[in-house]
Design a protein around this motif. Structure first.
Motif, PDB file in Angstrom:
ATOM      1  N   ALA A 194       0.843  -1.187   0.000  1.00  0.00           N
ATOM      2  CA  ALA A 194       0.000   0.000   0.000  1.00  0.00           C
ATOM      3  C   ALA A 194       0.879   1.238   0.000  1.00  0.00           C
ATOM      4  O   ALA A 194       2.030   1.206   0.440  1.00  0.00           O
ATOM      5  CB  ALA A 194      -0.902  -0.017   1.224  1.00  0.00           C
TER       6      ALA A 194
ATOM      7  N   ASP B 154      -3.697   5.762  -0.216  1.00  0.00           N
ATOM      8  CA  ASP B 154      -4.569   4.583  -0.302  1.00  0.00           C
ATOM      9  C   ASP B 154      -5.470   4.442   0.923  1.00  0.00           C
ATOM     10  O   ASP B 154      -6.333   3.576   0.953  1.00  0.00           O
ATOM     11  CB  ASP B 154      -3.734   3.295  -0.420  1.00  0.00           C
ATOM     12  CG  ASP B 154      -2.993   3.180  -1.736  1.00  0.00           C
ATOM     13  OD1 ASP B 154      -3.328   3.916  -2.684  1.00  0.00           O
ATOM     14  OD2 ASP B 154      -2.078   2.341  -1.816  1.00  0.00           O
TER      15      ASP B 154
ATOM     16  N   GLU C 163      -9.633   4.155   0.737  1.00  0.00           N
ATOM     17  CA  GLU C 163     -10.162   2.904   0.198  1.00  0.00           C
ATOM     18  C   GLU C 163      -9.818   1.717   1.097  1.00  0.00           C
ATOM     19  O   GLU C 163     -10.638   0.823   1.299  1.00  0.00           O
ATOM     20  CB  GLU C 163      -9.631   2.668  -1.219  1.00  0.00           C
ATOM     21  CG  GLU C 163     -10.222   3.629  -2.243  1.00  0.00           C
ATOM     22  CD  GLU C 163      -9.613   3.432  -3.608  1.00  0.00           C
ATOM     23  OE1 GLU C 163     -10.289   2.839  -4.472  1.00  0.00           O
ATOM     24  OE2 GLU C 163      -8.456   3.863  -3.809  1.00  0.00           O
TER      25      GLU C 163
ATOM     26  N   VAL D  23      -2.150  -4.465  -1.314  1.00  0.00           N
ATOM     27  CA  VAL D  23      -3.369  -4.122  -2.034  1.00  0.00           C
ATOM     28  C   VAL D  23      -3.383  -4.740  -3.426  1.00  0.00           C
ATOM     29  O   VAL D  23      -2.335  -4.987  -4.025  1.00  0.00           O
ATOM     30  CB  VAL D  23      -3.557  -2.589  -2.149  1.00  0.00           C
ATOM     31  CG1 VAL D  23      -3.799  -1.973  -0.779  1.00  0.00           C
ATOM     32  CG2 VAL D  23      -2.385  -1.922  -2.836  1.00  0.00           C
TER      33      VAL D  23
ATOM     34  N   GLU E  37      -4.734  -3.685  -7.008  1.00  0.00           N
ATOM     35  CA  GLU E  37      -5.168  -2.460  -7.674  1.00  0.00           C
ATOM     36  C   GLU E  37      -5.492  -2.723  -9.140  1.00  0.00           C
ATOM     37  O   GLU E  37      -4.903  -3.590  -9.776  1.00  0.00           O
ATOM     38  CB  GLU E  37      -4.055  -1.413  -7.642  1.00  0.00           C
ATOM     39  CG  GLU E  37      -3.703  -0.917  -6.273  1.00  0.00           C
ATOM     40  CD  GLU E  37      -2.554   0.077  -6.318  1.00  0.00           C
ATOM     41  OE1 GLU E  37      -2.733   1.176  -5.796  1.00  0.00           O
ATOM     42  OE2 GLU E  37      -1.494  -0.273  -6.876  1.00  0.00           O
ATOM     43  N   TYR E  38      -6.408  -1.917  -9.635  1.00  0.00           N
ATOM     44  CA  TYR E  38      -6.671  -1.872 -11.065  1.00  0.00           C
ATOM     45  C   TYR E  38      -6.767  -0.394 -11.401  1.00  0.00           C
ATOM     46  O   TYR E  38      -7.659   0.310 -10.911  1.00  0.00           O
ATOM     47  CB  TYR E  38      -7.964  -2.600 -11.428  1.00  0.00           C
ATOM     48  CG  TYR E  38      -8.217  -2.611 -12.907  1.00  0.00           C
ATOM     49  CD1 TYR E  38      -7.499  -3.450 -13.741  1.00  0.00           C
ATOM     50  CD2 TYR E  38      -9.156  -1.765 -13.463  1.00  0.00           C
ATOM     51  CE1 TYR E  38      -7.713  -3.452 -15.110  1.00  0.00           C
ATOM     52  CE2 TYR E  38      -9.391  -1.759 -14.829  1.00  0.00           C
ATOM     53  CZ  TYR E  38      -8.662  -2.599 -15.650  1.00  0.00           C
ATOM     54  OH  TYR E  38      -8.875  -2.593 -17.006  1.00  0.00           O
TER      55      TYR E  38
ATOM     56  N   ARG F 254      -6.259   3.152 -10.772  1.00  0.00           N
ATOM     57  CA  ARG F 254      -6.042   3.862  -9.510  1.00  0.00           C
ATOM     58  C   ARG F 254      -7.009   3.415  -8.430  1.00  0.00           C
ATOM     59  O   ARG F 254      -7.143   4.073  -7.405  1.00  0.00           O
ATOM     60  CB  ARG F 254      -6.154   5.359  -9.732  1.00  0.00           C
ATOM     61  CG  ARG F 254      -5.011   5.904 -10.575  1.00  0.00           C
ATOM     62  CD  ARG F 254      -5.109   7.376 -10.741  1.00  0.00           C
ATOM     63  NE  ARG F 254      -6.356   7.680 -11.454  1.00  0.00           N
ATOM     64  CZ  ARG F 254      -6.662   8.854 -11.946  1.00  0.00           C
ATOM     65  NH1 ARG F 254      -5.853   9.860 -11.794  1.00  0.00           N
ATOM     66  NH2 ARG F 254      -7.790   9.050 -12.576  1.00  0.00           N
ATOM     67  N   HIS F 255      -7.687   2.303  -8.647  1.00  0.00           N
ATOM     68  CA  HIS F 255      -8.675   1.824  -7.682  1.00  0.00           C
ATOM     69  C   HIS F 255      -8.163   0.587  -6.952  1.00  0.00           C
ATOM     70  O   HIS F 255      -7.600  -0.324  -7.570  1.00  0.00           O
ATOM     71  CB  HIS F 255     -10.000   1.500  -8.380  1.00  0.00           C
ATOM     72  CG  HIS F 255     -10.629   2.698  -9.005  1.00  0.00           C
ATOM     73  ND1 HIS F 255     -11.224   3.693  -8.257  1.00  0.00           N
ATOM     74  CD2 HIS F 255     -10.739   3.071 -10.299  1.00  0.00           C
ATOM     75  CE1 HIS F 255     -11.675   4.629  -9.068  1.00  0.00           C
ATOM     76  NE2 HIS F 255     -11.395   4.280 -10.309  1.00  0.00           N
ATOM     77  N   ILE F 256      -8.392   0.567  -5.663  1.00  0.00           N
ATOM     78  CA  ILE F 256      -8.014  -0.589  -4.849  1.00  0.00           C
ATOM     79  C   ILE F 256      -9.207  -1.532  -4.812  1.00  0.00           C
ATOM     80  O   ILE F 256     -10.301  -1.158  -4.393  1.00  0.00           O
ATOM     81  CB  ILE F 256      -7.594  -0.147  -3.439  1.00  0.00           C
ATOM     82  CG1 ILE F 256      -6.304   0.670  -3.556  1.00  0.00           C
ATOM     83  CG2 ILE F 256      -7.405  -1.350  -2.524  1.00  0.00           C
ATOM     84  CD1 ILE F 256      -5.830   1.264  -2.276  1.00  0.00           C
ATOM     85  N   LEU F 257      -8.980  -2.751  -5.276  1.00  0.00           N
ATOM     86  CA  LEU F 257     -10.045  -3.742  -5.340  1.00  0.00           C
ATOM     87  C   LEU F 257     -10.058  -4.637  -4.109  1.00  0.00           C
ATOM     88  O   LEU F 257     -11.069  -5.242  -3.786  1.00  0.00           O
ATOM     89  CB  LEU F 257      -9.885  -4.610  -6.593  1.00  0.00           C
ATOM     90  CG  LEU F 257      -9.671  -3.872  -7.917  1.00  0.00           C
ATOM     91  CD1 LEU F 257      -9.535  -4.865  -9.056  1.00  0.00           C
ATOM     92  CD2 LEU F 257     -10.804  -2.906  -8.183  1.00  0.00           C
TER      93      LEU F 257
ATOM     94  N   VAL G 281      -7.618  -5.700  -0.199  1.00  0.00           N
ATOM     95  CA  VAL G 281      -6.521  -5.419   0.723  1.00  0.00           C
ATOM     96  C   VAL G 281      -6.308  -6.603   1.646  1.00  0.00           C
ATOM     97  O   VAL G 281      -7.263  -7.319   1.984  1.00  0.00           O
ATOM     98  CB  VAL G 281      -6.789  -4.132   1.543  1.00  0.00           C
ATOM     99  CG1 VAL G 281      -8.021  -4.284   2.418  1.00  0.00           C
ATOM    100  CG2 VAL G 281      -5.588  -3.744   2.385  1.00  0.00           C
TER     101      VAL G 281
ATOM    102  N   HIS H 232     -16.089  -6.985  -6.954  1.00  0.00           N
ATOM    103  CA  HIS H 232     -14.922  -7.640  -7.575  1.00  0.00           C
ATOM    104  C   HIS H 232     -14.630  -9.007  -6.962  1.00  0.00           C
ATOM    105  O   HIS H 232     -13.543  -9.553  -7.164  1.00  0.00           O
ATOM    106  CB  HIS H 232     -13.693  -6.738  -7.468  1.00  0.00           C
ATOM    107  CG  HIS H 232     -13.847  -5.434  -8.169  1.00  0.00           C
ATOM    108  ND1 HIS H 232     -13.911  -5.333  -9.537  1.00  0.00           N
ATOM    109  CD2 HIS H 232     -13.998  -4.171  -7.684  1.00  0.00           C
ATOM    110  CE1 HIS H 232     -14.073  -4.074  -9.881  1.00  0.00           C
ATOM    111  NE2 HIS H 232     -14.134  -3.346  -8.775  1.00  0.00           N
TER     112      HIS H 232
END
Length: 196
Positions: A2, A6, A9, A57, A59-60, A62-65, A67, A115
């Motif tokens: 991370a 971040d 999220e 994390v 990520e895709y 800039r989004h954290i899918l 953790v 997700h």
């Protein structure tokens, strides 16, 4: 790993993953405290069990899918050493006493609901296991509520074994039945892998 920025999220995912544990503890101290705000504060600390340094994390863009929060289990003992326990922390004390201070503890793992079931949780768990191996731990441990059958089945697919169970009474603010399970995955030394 991370990174700074971040925390928002990650806080939402960890709050979802905790099964209301932090909310349960905080409600006993001050029912008006926002658990999500406390998670954000703990994540942004330089050290501590929830700090960014202990979070992996998925990520895709800039989004954290998803953790995973994991660290040497000894950290919990160090943090509790001089701490005064609240009544609700005392209620959960037996759960913490299951910990193996020599293990690498997977504290939380969460994937955003939209997700799930595409392998993100598996990738995060594999990353935690790889990190534990890299840090030369002999096992990864975790806690799961006995009534969380989906999570138990998920960990069993990775060869986690139930080591111990502790009875935790039902509470109207923490509605789990069957107590808490302590699971462990042994990590054989590198030269042992593949040998029979």
């Amino acid at each position: 790993k991370a990174a700074e920025g971040d925390d928002e999220e990650i806080a939402e995912l960890l709050a979802m993953a905790s099964g209301d544990m932090l909310s349960f503890i905080l409600k006993g101290v001050d029912p008006t405290v926002d658990a999500l705000r406390i998670y954000r504060e703990m994540i942004s600390e330089a050290s501590g069990i929830f700090s960014l340094q202990n979070c992996l994390v998925a990520e895709y863009g800039r989004h954290i899918l998803g953790v995973a929060n994991a660290f040497p289990a000894q950290m919990i003992e160090s943090q509790l050493e001089d701490a005064r326990m609240t009544e609700r922390e005392e209620f959960l004390r037996m759960r913490n006493e299951l910990n193996d201070p020599r293990s690498y503890l997977l504290n939380n793992i969460a994937v955003a609901p939209e997700h799930r079931r595409v392998g993100i949780g598996s990738l995060l768990l594999k990353a935690v296991i790889a990190e534990a191996r890299q840090k030369t731990f002999s096992c990864v441990t975790l806690h799961v509520w006995a009534d969380n059958l989906d999570a138990t089945a998920f960990y069993r697919k990775f060869d986690f074994r139930i080591e111990r169970r502790v009875a935790i009474p039902w509470h109207e603010d923490l509605r789990h039945v069957g107590g808490s399970l302590f699971l462990q995955l042994s990590l054989p030394a590198r030269e042992d892998v593949g040998q029979s």
